[in-house]
Design a protein around this motif. Sequence first.
Motif, PDB file in Angstrom:
ATOM      1  N   MET A   1      21.614 -12.897  -6.014  1.00 49.77           N
ATOM      2  CA  MET A   1      20.429 -13.147  -6.842  1.00 49.77           C
ATOM      3  C   MET A   1      19.386 -12.047  -6.636  1.00 49.77           C
ATOM      4  SD  MET A   1      18.203 -16.629  -6.982  1.00 49.77           S
ATOM      5  CE  MET A   1      16.557 -16.023  -6.828  1.00 49.77           C
ATOM      6  N   VAL A   2      18.734 -11.684  -7.724  1.00 53.88           N
ATOM      7  CA  VAL A   2      17.692 -10.650  -7.633  1.00 53.88           C
ATOM      8  C   VAL A   2      16.444 -11.256  -6.989  1.00 53.88           C
ATOM      9  CG1 VAL A   2      16.292  -9.031  -8.948  1.00 53.88           C
ATOM     10  CG2 VAL A   2      18.571  -9.645  -9.768  1.00 53.88           C
ATOM     11  N   PRO A   3      15.930 -10.640  -5.922  1.00 53.77           N
ATOM     12  CA  PRO A   3      14.723 -11.184  -5.303  1.00 53.77           C
ATOM     13  C   PRO A   3      13.524 -11.031  -6.237  1.00 53.77           C
ATOM     14  CG  PRO A   3      15.299  -9.078  -4.307  1.00 53.77           C
ATOM     15  CD  PRO A   3      16.397  -9.407  -5.273  1.00 53.77           C
ATOM     16  N   PHE A   4      12.551 -11.948  -6.077  1.00 52.17           N
ATOM     17  CA  PHE A   4      11.367 -11.925  -6.937  1.00 52.17           C
ATOM     18  C   PHE A   4      10.614 -10.596  -6.790  1.00 52.17           C
ATOM     19  CE2 PHE A   4       6.781 -12.700  -7.437  1.00 52.17           C
ATOM     20  CZ  PHE A   4       6.775 -13.112  -8.756  1.00 52.17           C
ATOM     21  N   PHE A   5      10.335 -10.269  -5.532  1.00 54.80           N
ATOM     22  CA  PHE A   5       9.617  -9.014  -5.278  1.00 54.80           C
ATOM     23  C   PHE A   5      10.171  -8.365  -4.026  1.00 54.80           C
ATOM     24  CE2 PHE A   5       6.168  -6.578  -3.273  1.00 54.80           C
ATOM     25  CZ  PHE A   5       5.853  -5.720  -4.298  1.00 54.80           C
TER      26      PHE A   5
ATOM     27  N   VAL B   1       8.135   1.303   4.761  1.00 52.43           N
ATOM     28  CA  VAL B   1       7.918  -0.151   4.774  1.00 52.43           C
ATOM     29  C   VAL B   1       8.859  -0.835   3.776  1.00 52.43           C
ATOM     30  CG1 VAL B   1       6.272  -1.990   4.232  1.00 52.43           C
ATOM     31  CG2 VAL B   1       5.516   0.035   5.510  1.00 52.43           C
ATOM     32  N   SER B   2       9.521  -1.873   4.244  1.00 57.21           N
ATOM     33  CA  SER B   2      10.365  -2.693   3.370  1.00 57.21           C
ATOM     34  C   SER B   2       9.977  -4.148   3.555  1.00 57.21           C
ATOM     35  CB  SER B   2      11.845  -2.533   3.712  1.00 57.21           C
ATOM     36  OG  SER B   2      12.240  -1.182   3.570  1.00 57.21           O
ATOM     37  N   MET B   3       9.988  -4.909   2.491  1.00 55.28           N
ATOM     38  CA  MET B   3       9.805  -6.356   2.631  1.00 55.28           C
ATOM     39  C   MET B   3      10.263  -7.058   1.361  1.00 55.28           C
ATOM     40  SD  MET B   3       5.772  -7.262   2.158  1.00 55.28           S
ATOM     41  CE  MET B   3       4.947  -5.974   3.048  1.00 55.28           C
ATOM     42  N   THR B   4      10.529  -8.344   1.494  1.00 55.17           N
ATOM     43  CA  THR B   4      10.958  -9.139   0.354  1.00 55.17           C
ATOM     44  C   THR B   4      10.061 -10.368   0.268  1.00 55.17           C
ATOM     45  OG1 THR B   4      13.217  -8.430   0.787  1.00 55.17           O
ATOM     46  CG2 THR B   4      12.949 -10.280  -0.709  1.00 55.17           C
ATOM     47  N   ILE B   5       9.698 -10.727  -0.940  1.00 54.76           N
ATOM     48  CA  ILE B   5       8.882 -11.926  -1.130  1.00 54.76           C
ATOM     49  C   ILE B   5       9.555 -12.796  -2.178  1.00 54.76           C
ATOM     50  CG2 ILE B   5       6.638 -12.803  -1.931  1.00 54.76           C
ATOM     51  CD1 ILE B   5       5.401 -10.208  -0.834  1.00 54.76           C
ATOM     52  N   GLY B   6       9.719 -14.071  -1.845  1.00 53.35           N
ATOM     53  CA  GLY B   6      10.373 -14.985  -2.771  1.00 53.35           C
ATOM     54  C   GLY B   6       9.372 -15.571  -3.755  1.00 53.35           C
ATOM     55  N   GLU B   7       9.875 -16.043  -4.895  1.00 55.11           N
ATOM     56  CA  GLU B   7       9.000 -16.623  -5.903  1.00 55.11           C
ATOM     57  C   GLU B   7       8.288 -17.847  -5.327  1.00 55.11           C
ATOM     58  OE1 GLU B   7      10.858 -17.166  -9.635  1.00 55.11           O
ATOM     59  OE2 GLU B   7       8.946 -17.386 -10.671  1.00 55.11           O
TER      60      GLU B   7
ATOM     61  N   ARG C   1       8.208   8.298  -1.512  1.00 59.70           N
ATOM     62  CA  ARG C   1       9.562   7.808  -1.754  1.00 59.70           C
ATOM     63  C   ARG C   1       9.596   6.303  -1.593  1.00 59.70           C
ATOM     64  NH1 ARG C   1      10.383  10.386   3.280  1.00 59.70           N
ATOM     65  NH2 ARG C   1      11.053  12.264   2.233  1.00 59.70           N
ATOM     66  N   GLY C   2      10.708   5.730  -2.019  1.00 72.32           N
ATOM     67  CA  GLY C   2      10.855   4.288  -1.910  1.00 72.32           C
ATOM     68  C   GLY C   2      10.752   3.596  -3.256  1.00 72.32           C
ATOM     69  N   LYS C   3      11.063   2.295  -3.238  1.00 72.42           N
ATOM     70  CA  LYS C   3      11.082   1.523  -4.480  1.00 72.42           C
ATOM     71  C   LYS C   3      10.166   0.315  -4.393  1.00 72.42           C
ATOM     72  CE  LYS C   3      15.749   2.543  -6.075  1.00 72.42           C
ATOM     73  NZ  LYS C   3      17.116   2.017  -6.204  1.00 72.42           N
ATOM     74  N   VAL C   4       9.592  -0.057  -5.510  1.00 72.69           N
ATOM     75  CA  VAL C   4       8.851  -1.314  -5.628  1.00 72.69           C
ATOM     76  C   VAL C   4       9.531  -2.086  -6.750  1.00 72.69           C
ATOM     77  CG1 VAL C   4       6.630  -2.386  -6.125  1.00 72.69           C
ATOM     78  CG2 VAL C   4       6.694  -0.178  -4.946  1.00 72.69           C
ATOM     79  N   LEU C   5      10.206  -3.166  -6.400  1.00 80.19           N
ATOM     80  CA  LEU C   5      11.004  -3.885  -7.385  1.00 80.19           C
ATOM     81  C   LEU C   5      10.389  -5.247  -7.686  1.00 80.19           C
ATOM     82  CD1 LEU C   5      14.354  -3.096  -5.558  1.00 80.19           C
ATOM     83  CD2 LEU C   5      13.703  -2.104  -7.753  1.00 80.19           C
ATOM     84  N   LEU C   6      10.030  -5.441  -8.962  1.00 85.20           N
ATOM     85  CA  LEU C   6       9.569  -6.759  -9.399  1.00 85.20           C
ATOM     86  C   LEU C   6      10.675  -7.357 -10.249  1.00 85.20           C
ATOM     87  CD1 LEU C   6       7.098  -8.750  -9.495  1.00 85.20           C
ATOM     88  CD2 LEU C   6       6.537  -7.696 -11.689  1.00 85.20           C
ATOM     89  N   LYS C   7      11.267  -8.426  -9.788  1.00 86.79           N
ATOM     90  CA  LYS C   7      12.421  -9.041 -10.459  1.00 86.79           C
ATOM     91  C   LYS C   7      13.503  -7.993 -10.756  1.00 86.79           C
ATOM     92  CE  LYS C   7      10.267 -13.083 -12.436  1.00 86.79           C
ATOM     93  NZ  LYS C   7       9.889 -13.805 -13.643  1.00 86.79           N
TER      94      LYS C   7
END
Lengths: 326, 243
Positions: free
Chosen positions: B1-5, B23-29, B58-64
Amino acid sequence: MTAGSVLPAACAVAAAALFPLVVRDPYFVHAAIMVLLFAYLATSWNILGGLAGQHSFGHSAFFGIGAYVSTILFIYYHVPPLVGMAVGGVVASVISIGIGYPCFKLKGPYFALATLAFTEIFRIVVTSTEQIGGIDLKGAAGILIPLQPGKSLLNFQFSGKTSYYYLILVMLLAILFVYRWMERSRWGLYLAAIRDNEDAARSIGISATRYKMIALAVSAFFGATAGTFYAQLLLYIEPALFSSAFSIEILLIAVVGGAGTLLGPFLGALILTPISELTRTYLGGGYAGVQLIIYGAVLVAVMMFAPQGLIVPLKRGWRLLAERRP
Amino acid sequence: MVPFFKIEHLEKRFGGLAAVNNVSMTIGEGEIVGLIGPNGAGKTTLFNVITGVYAPKRGKVLLKGQDIAGLKPERICAMGIGRTFQIVKPFSSLTVLDNVLVAAYRRTASRQEATDAAMDILRFLALDEKSATLAAHLTLAQKKRLEMARALATRPIFLLLDETLAGLNHTEIDRMIETVQQVRERRGVTILAVEHVMRAVMKISDRVVVMDEGKKIAEGPPEEVVRKPEVIKAYLGDDYGSA
């Protein structure tokens, strides 16, 4: 417009309409035309400088573009100046976007300096260009606009000054209407947000560059139409129309009167234009330069005692007066 | 599943200084995540990278799942990320209502709809009685609420709060904590909050991320994180960390 401001507004318009019928001296009518023209120009500056808070030091560029475009179209292509005025406005809008794109990357004094530089480029290019593609720009000498046999609105030439007076009065009312409409619209709110805090405006999804460009294009359009009017009034244009001193005069009128207010630029023109016209007439010969001292003294006084513009204390006084009435 | 953020290996440098360092982190909906760390840890810089004020090195910011790193702030707002500012930035010359209205206009062109939405939010934040006041005339606590009202009016799915409680008194803090919780419950907004008031962090956060000198140094449930030696060391220095 609130109920309390309809009556004074109607009185002011009526007084302005009657002015040339009462005052028949062409010198004073000419001075009144200049007041209205500067009020018009400063209001066009105010669309960008007041609504969007971007203080351009290069507004004369658009004025000059309007004057040259309509004049060249008239002399070489026989386009009536009334049509040329609209074309000049559109040309200035398009050029303004070219100027705005790099300038809006800068903020505050840097933006101001960049606009100043662009205007100087225009002035120098026009001053030193004698001919371009078969069109005589005549460089520093300027261009005389030939008199037309038929006096008409389309030709923008009239036998007396009075017609010019009414024309610029109508133009001023029109631009004040446009300003008020923009201010109250959704765009006006976006521009106010950008003016108050650009970072916050962008964080709520407002594309600052896009809306500043729109304000600039509208501002440039009206600035250029003033240029055509001036060209047809004097029937002579010269590179000095592009001068930075002229740009600064426009800006000062708006700021002294009250930038970002509907009537501030008009008030500024009402005070500053007669000072510069009268001192030039009466002191210009023997005491050249004295007019600038007087002009400067007025500016210092305003910046010290009414830094938000003279309209602010005036409004406060008016409100006090209105409250005292039963 | 794709993480929310999700952010991956994010890095932002100012000259030689790595303000945000890998910095890396994941946040759930629906989560409320607290972001803490000493002054200069890079929290606000991280916010500014997420919201497009700065482009990351560098790095990514992924929203959905969609990479939004390097987009302009106005685009990122349109993607559904709202924010408040640590130093409040109200539109001072506008009324409280207009401050929120201008944000609500981003979702609808109709003045009626935008005004209704704005008034709704002002009521939610108990600012409706101040709607005709100029924003410049508000108290700090009210300005902080206005910041939140304005961000909410853009209808974000993810809200970044930058020190919403700083400078508020005890009562105001309690009220704001309640508001933040309601933002999640009633509006379903996921929240990442930079906060120094530990009492609030402990209360509202499902999870806490700790930053120091640009790096993420700890992550976990609030009660656990504050007991970790590296976190204590970051806040209080070596002497306390080893004690």
